[in-house]
Write a protein that holds these residues in place. Structure first.
Motif, short mmCIF file in Angstrom:
data_model
loop_
_atom_site.label_atom_id
_atom_site.label_comp_id
_atom_site.label_asym_id
_atom_site.label_seq_id
_atom_site.Cartn_x
_atom_site.Cartn_y
_atom_site.Cartn_z
N THR A 11 0.84 -1.20 0.00
CA THR A 11 0.00 0.00 0.00
C THR A 11 0.87 1.25 0.00
N MET A 30 -6.17 6.93 -12.65
CA MET A 30 -6.20 5.78 -11.74
C MET A 30 -4.92 4.99 -11.92
N THR A 32 -3.72 1.00 -11.01
CA THR A 32 -4.07 -0.30 -10.45
C THR A 32 -2.82 -1.16 -10.46
N SER A 112 -6.24 -4.55 -8.92
CA SER A 112 -6.55 -3.99 -7.60
C SER A 112 -6.22 -2.50 -7.61
N LEU A 113 -6.99 -1.75 -6.88
CA LEU A 113 -6.83 -0.30 -6.89
C LEU A 113 -5.60 0.14 -6.11
N THR A 115 -4.55 3.92 -6.70
CA THR A 115 -5.11 5.25 -6.49
C THR A 115 -6.25 5.44 -7.48
N ASP A 117 -10.67 6.17 -8.21
CA ASP A 117 -12.04 5.97 -7.73
C ASP A 117 -12.38 4.48 -7.67
N ALA A 118 -12.62 3.97 -6.48
CA ALA A 118 -12.92 2.54 -6.31
C ALA A 118 -14.23 2.17 -6.99
N LEU A 121 -13.59 1.53 -10.77
CA LEU A 121 -12.97 0.23 -11.00
C LEU A 121 -13.97 -0.89 -10.74
N GLY A 122 -14.76 -0.75 -9.68
CA GLY A 122 -15.77 -1.75 -9.38
C GLY A 122 -16.78 -1.91 -10.49
#
Length: 366
Positions: A11, A30, A32, A112-113, A115, A117-118, A121-122
């Protein structure tokens, strides 16, 4: 069946990387990384970044120079980063490409995120989970198997050049996490026709019959590689047995239709990979002190071969200006082993044909 992983260091590493990109003027909507957080096992796993941009840069070449500089600076911050940040990002895409479903669903599934907007990505990942299984999925997962089975996985090819501590632990990690786990991941996806999100999930969720004992064993091994005493060669023998067992549960190749968006996804995913090549080549040819990149230079042959094969398929399925552009870009991906000398030549070749490179990389990005 669950195994605890340490994610704190990754992280923080992702945050450091984002800071260096911003410092060099690389604006990302973003970031990932490949695989799920639980698939990154400290201190052995590297983090493989994907960059998502609001729009294509005015010059991919200049953008790559900034990307290479950011990566170089990030590695300089800590000697351990020469392993943890082994190479510059693996792909670059635009938000529009992802919104238009122009990126490989199997690739998106494993993100996986870092940085950004989650929820965005979702949304992308929720959509690809419901898409029909296709020939492109079969190619993706069988490609992972084909690169490793039949004696193709060789432990001595998993370089320890940038590993400075616990070499045997790292080699055991390679056996478990670069050989067994990817094969398990690919076979689970092929057997269930499901785009699996990661290695741990595959071992956790797909273990029919006799595979359950093996799944538990390799999940345990993946987390304790540094604490074991057995030689890596002994683990490799057990790994061959496990992979053979997994292959017996893997269905034979099936004839499937191409998805309606297959050509656009193949173009964009290949362009996404080629968009970061110049940054990689610049970094590999001029790495930070004490950082070894010769083995990474050699790996470029496989990446370029994959791109060339995809573009050759695309050339047969496109027409007009698109076909001409694909053929022109294919000619800029010469076959053969990659060395420092050939990468210097490739940089010169791409620079001479920069308009072709820029046109291809930006063709579907708007």
């Amino acid at each position: 069946m669950t195994t605890v992983r340490s994610t704190t260091s990754y992280t923080r590493l992702g945050a450091i990387y984002a800071e260096q990109l911003a410092t060099q003027g690389v604006s990302a909507s973003m970031l990932t990384h490949k695989w799920q957080a639980g698939d990154l096992i400290a201190p052995h796993s590297d983090i493989d970044i994907r960059v998502i941009l609001d729009q294509a840069p005015g010059s991919w070449w200049e953008w790559n120079e900034q990307l290479a500089a950011a990566h170089h600076r990030a590695v300089l911050l800590d000697p351990a980063h020469s392993r943890l940040l082994e190479h510059p990002p693996g792909f670059a895409f635009t938000v529009g490409e992802l919104d238009r479903n122009q990126v490989s669903p199997a690739e998106i599934s494993i993100w996986s995120l870092v940085t950004g907007d989650a929820a965005t990505l979702g949304r992308w990942q929720s959509r690809v989970r419901t898409m029909p299984w296709s020939r492109a999925d079969e190619r993706f997962y069988r490609g992972i198997l084909d690169a490793r089975i039949g004696g193709r996985y060789q432990l001595d090819k998993d370089s320890t050049d940038n590993v400075h501590h616990d070499l045997d632990g790292y080699r055991r990690h390679c056996v478990a996490w670069h050989y067994v786990a990817p094969c398990w991941f690919a076979s689970a996806a092929l057997a269930t026709r499901t785009r699996c999100p990661g290695k741990t999930a595959a071992l956790d969720q797909w273990h029919p019959g006799e595979l359950e004992v093996l799944a538990k064993e390799f999940l345990r091994l993946s987390a304790t590689c540094s604490d074991m005493e057995s030689p890596p060669a002994d683990l490799l023998r057990s790994a061959h047995v496990a992979v053979d067992a997994v292959l017996r549960r893997t269905p034979r190749p099936r004839s499937l239709p191409e998805a309606s968006e297959a050509e656009a996804a193949a173009w964009t995913t290949t362009a996404g990979m080629l968009r970061v090549r110049v940054a990689r080549w610049i970094y590999y040819l001029d790495p930070p002190p004490e950082t070894v990149t010769g083995y990474l230079i050699a790996r470029e042959e496989k990446e370029l071969r994959s791109a060339r094969n995809t573009l050759t398929r695309l050339a047969d399925r496109t027409s007009g200006d698109d076909a001409l552009l694909v053929k022109a870009m294919t000619e800029l991906l010469p076959p053969g082993p990659t060395t420092a000398s050939t990468l210097h030549d490739l940089l010169a070749l791409w620079s001479r044909h920069r308009s072709v490179v820029e046109d291809f990389l930006s063709a579907n990005s708007a």
